[in-house]
Design a protein around this motif. Structure first.
Motif, mmCIF file in Angstrom:
data_model
loop_
_atom_site.group_PDB
_atom_site.id
_atom_site.type_symbol
_atom_site.label_atom_id
_atom_site.label_comp_id
_atom_site.label_asym_id
_atom_site.label_seq_id
_atom_site.Cartn_x
_atom_site.Cartn_y
_atom_site.Cartn_z
ATOM 1 N N GLU B 74 1.707 14.671 53.366
ATOM 2 C CA GLU B 74 1.846 15.855 52.510
ATOM 3 C C GLU B 74 1.684 15.498 51.043
ATOM 4 O O GLU B 74 1.098 16.243 50.275
ATOM 5 C CB GLU B 74 3.199 16.523 52.762
ATOM 6 N N LEU B 76 -0.189 13.125 49.926
ATOM 7 C CA LEU B 76 -1.623 12.915 49.712
ATOM 8 C C LEU B 76 -2.378 14.237 49.664
ATOM 9 O O LEU B 76 -3.321 14.396 48.890
ATOM 10 C CB LEU B 76 -2.208 12.046 50.828
ATOM 11 N N LEU B 77 -1.940 15.201 50.500
ATOM 12 C CA LEU B 77 -2.645 16.486 50.566
ATOM 13 C C LEU B 77 -2.570 17.228 49.238
ATOM 14 O O LEU B 77 -3.424 18.057 48.944
ATOM 15 C CB LEU B 77 -2.038 17.355 51.668
ATOM 16 N N ALA B 78 -1.534 16.956 48.445
ATOM 17 C CA ALA B 78 -1.401 17.636 47.162
ATOM 18 C C ALA B 78 -2.226 16.944 46.077
ATOM 19 O O ALA B 78 -2.333 17.441 44.971
ATOM 20 C CB ALA B 78 0.064 17.694 46.757
ATOM 21 N N LEU B 79 -2.798 15.792 46.400
ATOM 22 C CA LEU B 79 -3.628 15.080 45.424
ATOM 23 C C LEU B 79 -5.086 15.501 45.607
ATOM 24 O O LEU B 79 -5.455 16.013 46.664
ATOM 25 C CB LEU B 79 -3.505 13.571 45.643
ATOM 26 N N PRO B 80 -5.885 15.296 44.581
ATOM 27 C CA PRO B 80 -7.305 15.672 44.736
ATOM 28 C C PRO B 80 -8.057 14.736 45.675
ATOM 29 O O PRO B 80 -8.906 13.966 45.257
ATOM 30 C CB PRO B 80 -7.839 15.599 43.300
ATOM 31 N N VAL B 81 -7.715 14.802 46.949
ATOM 32 C CA VAL B 81 -8.362 13.979 47.963
ATOM 33 C C VAL B 81 -8.696 14.922 49.122
ATOM 34 O O VAL B 81 -7.910 15.810 49.424
ATOM 35 C CB VAL B 81 -7.393 12.897 48.480
ATOM 36 N N SER B 82 -9.842 14.730 49.759
ATOM 37 C CA SER B 82 -10.200 15.650 50.839
ATOM 38 C C SER B 82 -9.425 15.315 52.103
ATOM 39 O O SER B 82 -8.976 14.184 52.294
ATOM 40 C CB SER B 82 -11.691 15.579 51.106
ATOM 41 N N ARG B 83 -9.272 16.302 52.967
ATOM 42 C CA ARG B 83 -8.521 16.089 54.208
ATOM 43 C C ARG B 83 -9.180 15.036 55.077
ATOM 44 O O ARG B 83 -8.512 14.227 55.700
ATOM 45 C CB ARG B 83 -8.402 17.398 54.971
ATOM 46 N N GLU B 256 -8.918 19.935 59.513
ATOM 47 C CA GLU B 256 -9.462 20.934 58.587
ATOM 48 C C GLU B 256 -8.768 22.287 58.733
ATOM 49 O O GLU B 256 -8.731 23.085 57.819
ATOM 50 C CB GLU B 256 -10.955 21.140 58.860
ATOM 51 N N ASP B 259 -2.177 23.746 59.097
ATOM 52 C CA ASP B 259 -1.276 24.017 57.973
ATOM 53 C C ASP B 259 -0.268 22.878 57.863
ATOM 54 O O ASP B 259 0.210 22.370 58.873
ATOM 55 C CB ASP B 259 -0.479 25.307 58.233
ATOM 56 N N PHE B 260 0.063 22.518 56.632
ATOM 57 C CA PHE B 260 1.055 21.454 56.450
ATOM 58 C C PHE B 260 2.265 21.963 55.691
ATOM 59 O O PHE B 260 2.194 22.895 54.961
ATOM 60 C CB PHE B 260 0.437 20.262 55.737
#
Lengths: 235, 260
Positions: B74, B76-83, B256, B259-260
């Motif tokens: 989670e 990492l998901l908030a950082l500008p990195v793709s899933r 893709e 939901d997280f």
């Protein structure tokens, strides 16, 4: 800054967001309030692209959110639960996030502010909940992004750190940033926020300043004003 | 993706369990090679251990790792990195870390034994290649299970069932089918059935490298005829690669939409 149109989100049978519209154009501190399960975290996570809405559109600084990730470069996010890989040291985690975001930072200053120097070489699994929250705060504030989203920033903090956090949020506000906060501590919200957004049943029920809310509900006390909204709706 | 991979690998390389796994293979390799003078026997015993243990550890450790790192995901998901880079990075970090434990754990005793100078190098290589493939396949399946099930207990249950089915129940069903249809020509059927289970496929690929494949008799001849040829080898490896690609593609697909 943030434009949300007709946002719907449903988890199974549970409707969490129900046609929510929101426009945040101005800088300042905006508190997102609402009873448990009113969709605060879902709203925040939709803005971050972690929750994918069934319907509706979100734009953050002219960039659509759906299936993109570059726009998150402009958001600093503080998650509610601070849980990190337990084998990494504090220092390594900070380096890692810096490495992944690739921006110049002010991590040293923040580490000093929250007195984290003695913990830098400790593994994250060994830290107490409060210290972990401080690491979480450092990770969030060390980037200079125009939009800051804080989900329960006060949880687990001691009074000294709480005062520092308040100062830090004020400093960021002065720089002209937009700061979204959720919190259950009403005194904190009342003191710090310029405006509040009150969510109820997946929609925005009230939007305005703390004083507006007091006038509307006829309650001189903020906590009672909030309780008033809840009881008059759910009585 | 490479950055996430690096950090996942780094995190895992400090985990106690990676070392337990590594030392287990080290001990097993040393005991089998130095307390027993028959290299071929050692390879067969190792094969039996690898074929059962690698899928078990990969699935269980994989599911455990992904459930444990949920909060980190989670973050990492908030950082500008793709899933894609987050999940594929974590997947490869874990799969590479497990494979490294296996390769180093078995490789060191074999090198000490002098396998590099002996003719058994290819037996040994096929053992390691199969082990690495099994790690890649079962880690990917574990991540599929972890991503599709929020409930940890259910996820663990499914992971164990998956392993039980692939490693034991599948062979049982196969055997029952062979006995039941023994009046029919079964060579094509057996070939295809074996190809469809990566554990069986790896076992056959290793066995055929060893002399004992002669003991398989007529059935063995059919296998040797197929798997021993260049075409058979290519097909077998393509099947193994498919077993990696399909679950990895599904990881991409689910992540893709989640939901997280």
């Amino acid at each position: 800054m943030v434009t949300i149109t007709n946002l719907h989100k449903q988890f199974g049978n549970l409707k969490v967001l129900n046609g929510l519209n929101l426009q945040i154009t101005e800088a300042g501190i905006i508190a997102i309030l609402g009873p448990n399960g009113s969709g605060k975290t879902t709203l925040i996570k939709s803005i971050l692209g972690m929750v994918l809405p069934q319907q509706g559109e979100i734009k953050v600084i002219d960039s659509k959110v759906h299936k993109r990730y570059g726009y998150r470069q402009k958001i600093d996010y503080l998650p509610q639960i601070a849980n990190f890989p337990s084998n990494l040291k504090v220092k390594e985690l900070i380096e890692m996030v810096k490495d992944l975001r690739g921006q110049s930072t002010r991590d040293k200053e923040l580490i000093q502010l929250f007195k984290l120097e003695p913990y830098l070489d400790k593994k994250l699994g060994k830290l107490s909940g409060g210290s972990r929250q401080k690491v979480n705060l450092v990770l969030c504030f060390m980037f200079d992004s125009p939009l800051i989203i804080l989900d329960e920033p006060t949880s687990g903090l001691d009074p000294v750190s709480l005062i520092r956090l308040r100062e830090l949020i004020q400093q960021e506000k002065v720089k002209g940033k937009t700061i979204l906060i959720t919190s259950h501590i009403m005194s904190f919200v009342e003191e710090i926020s310029d405006r509040i957004i009150f969510l109820l049943e997946g929609k925005i029920y009230f939007k305005g300043t703390v004083n507006d809310l007091k006038t509307v509900t006829g309650e001189p006390n903020f906590e009672h004003a909030i309780a008033n909204i809840l009881t008059s709706n759910h009585a | 993706m490479l950055k996430i991979l690096k950090y996942s690998f780094y995190d895992l390389s400090r985990s106690r369990w990676s070392y337990v796994y590594f030392f287990f293979y080290l001990l097993l390799g040393v005991v089998l090679l130095f307390l027993n003078n028959d290299l071929s026997n050692a390879v067969i015993t190792l094969m039996n251990v690898i074929i059962i243990l690698v899928p078990l550890i990969s699935t269980i450790f994989g599911v455990m790792y992904f459930y444990n790192s949920r909060e980190f995901t989670e973050l990492l998901l908030a950082l500008p990195v793709s899933r894609n880079s987050i999940f594929l990075g974590q997947y490869f970090g874990l799969a590479i870390s497990l494979s490294t434990s296996l390769i180093l754990g078995l490789g060191l005793p074999f090198i000490a034994y002098g396998v590099l100078q002996s003719g058994a190098i290819w037996d040994f290589a096929s053992l390691l290649i199969s082990g690495v493939f099994l790690s890649l396949i079962f880690t990917a399946l574990a991540l599929n299970i972890a991503l599709s099930n929020e409930n940890k207990i259910k996820g663990f249950g499914l992971a164990i069932l998956l392993w039980l089915f692939m490693a034991i129940v599948y062979d049982g069903l196969f055997l029952v089918a062979l006995v039941y249809f023994q009046d029919y020509p079964l060579d094509k059927f057996s070939l295809i059935t074996i190809m469809l289970n990566p554990i069986d496929l790896s076992r056959i690929l290793i066995l055929l490298k060893l002399d004992i494949s002669a003991l398989l008799g007529y059935t063995g001849a059919v296998f040797k005829d197929f798997f021993g040829t260049a075409l058979g080898t290519i097909i077998s490896f393509s099947v193994l690669i498919c077993w990696v690609i399909l679950p990895v593609w599904r990881i991409k697909y689910i992540s893709e939409k989640k939901d997280f």
